[in-house]
Design a protein around this motif. Structure first.
Motif, short mmCIF file in Angstrom:
data_model
loop_
_atom_site.label_atom_id
_atom_site.label_comp_id
_atom_site.label_asym_id
_atom_site.label_seq_id
_atom_site.Cartn_x
_atom_site.Cartn_y
_atom_site.Cartn_z
N LEU A 3 0.95 -1.09 0.21
CA LEU A 3 0.04 0.30 0.31
C LEU A 3 1.09 1.04 -0.11
O LEU A 3 1.78 1.84 1.19
N ASN A 4 0.98 1.79 -0.73
CA ASN A 4 1.46 3.04 -1.16
C ASN A 4 1.02 3.80 0.26
O ASN A 4 0.30 4.19 0.14
N THR A 5 2.16 5.60 0.32
CA THR A 5 1.35 6.52 0.60
C THR A 5 0.02 7.10 0.68
O THR A 5 0.35 7.44 -0.73
N GLY A 6 -0.90 7.64 1.19
CA GLY A 6 -1.83 7.99 1.06
C GLY A 6 -3.12 7.44 0.66
O GLY A 6 -2.83 6.28 1.30
N VAL A 7 -3.63 7.36 -0.58
CA VAL A 7 -5.02 6.61 -0.96
C VAL A 7 -4.71 5.61 -1.56
O VAL A 7 -4.17 6.40 -2.88
#
Length: 231
Positions: free
Chosen positions: A207-211
């Motif tokens: 999961l990337n940082t943010g949305v």
């Protein structure tokens, strides 16, 4: 009085009072390459998706109140064996930072005998980030912080197809544990990830940082379990 919990034992159970604490902020680890005979410098620190950081240093100085020297030495033995009993980064909880824990290993102990009392300074080397105690979507209301935390759904019912959003409020990418009662396909930015039935935890899907906007194809229930990691 506050204390720490390390290696499943509380400091105040051993009669230790924290006099001083120093939790350093980890420095960025920059990986650069300079082009000869030019002012151009390439930064490869984000080569694998997130900024790299140096280990975090944690220091605690404990007060030991004991007027008899032989008892002071006995306490010293117990405390030093407690702190040195782990040979890997172990969960360390500091009551001053509720809701988070560190992963750290005690690497140095300094004992000072002051006749009717003593002090013990413990130095830890730790994983750079503080880690949330609870998984996203399972946060206890008493631990919720309006400045840093968010409420979000992490368990979904999928009927053929569904678009969802998962927020990673960390400073780095995190690898979620995916629990599925059927096989699924997850699409993100035109990349397909195959999720088998059961529990999956792979660095292939982060999961990337943010949305993170995901499209999930399949039928059944799917859950994403991950913890926030911050400086």
């Amino acid at each position: 009085m506050y204390g720490i919990k390390y290696n499943n034992k509380y400091s105040w159970d051993l009669g230790l009072k924290v006099l001083e604490r120093n939790i350093s902020t980890p420095a960025k680890k920059k990986v650069t390459e300079e082009i000869p005979f030019s002012n151009v410098i390439y930064d490869f620190s984000f080569l694998y998706g997130s900024q790299i950081f140096e280990p975090r240093k944690l220091e605690y100085k404990f007060f030991v109140d004991e007027m008899f020297k032989h008892n002071l030495e006995a306490i010293r033995i117990v405390v030093e064996n407690w702190l040195y009993s782990s040979n890997e980064k172990t969960e360390l909880r500091d009551e001053v930072t509720p809701g988070y824990h560190f992963l750290a290993e005690c690497i140095e102990i300094d004992f000072e005998d002051l006749k009717t009392y003593g002090t013990i300074k413990a130095t830890f080397e730790g994983y750079p980030f503080r880690i949330k105690n609870e998984y996203e979507g399972e946060m206890l209301w008493d631990d919720f912080c309006f400045l840093t935390d968010i409420l979000q759904q992490t368990t979904f019912i999928i009927n053929e197809a569904r678009e969802i959003s998962l927020i990673n409020n960390s400073i780095v990418e995190v690898v979620p544990k995916i629990i599925a009662d059927n096989s699924f396909e997850i699409y993100r930015n035109n990349v397909k990830y195959l999720i088998p039935m059961g529990t999956t935890e792979s660095t292939d899907f982060k999961l990337n940082t943010g949305v993170n906007k995901l499209t999930i194809i399949g039928n059944g229930n799917i859950q994403f379990k991950y913890k926030i990691e911050v400086i």
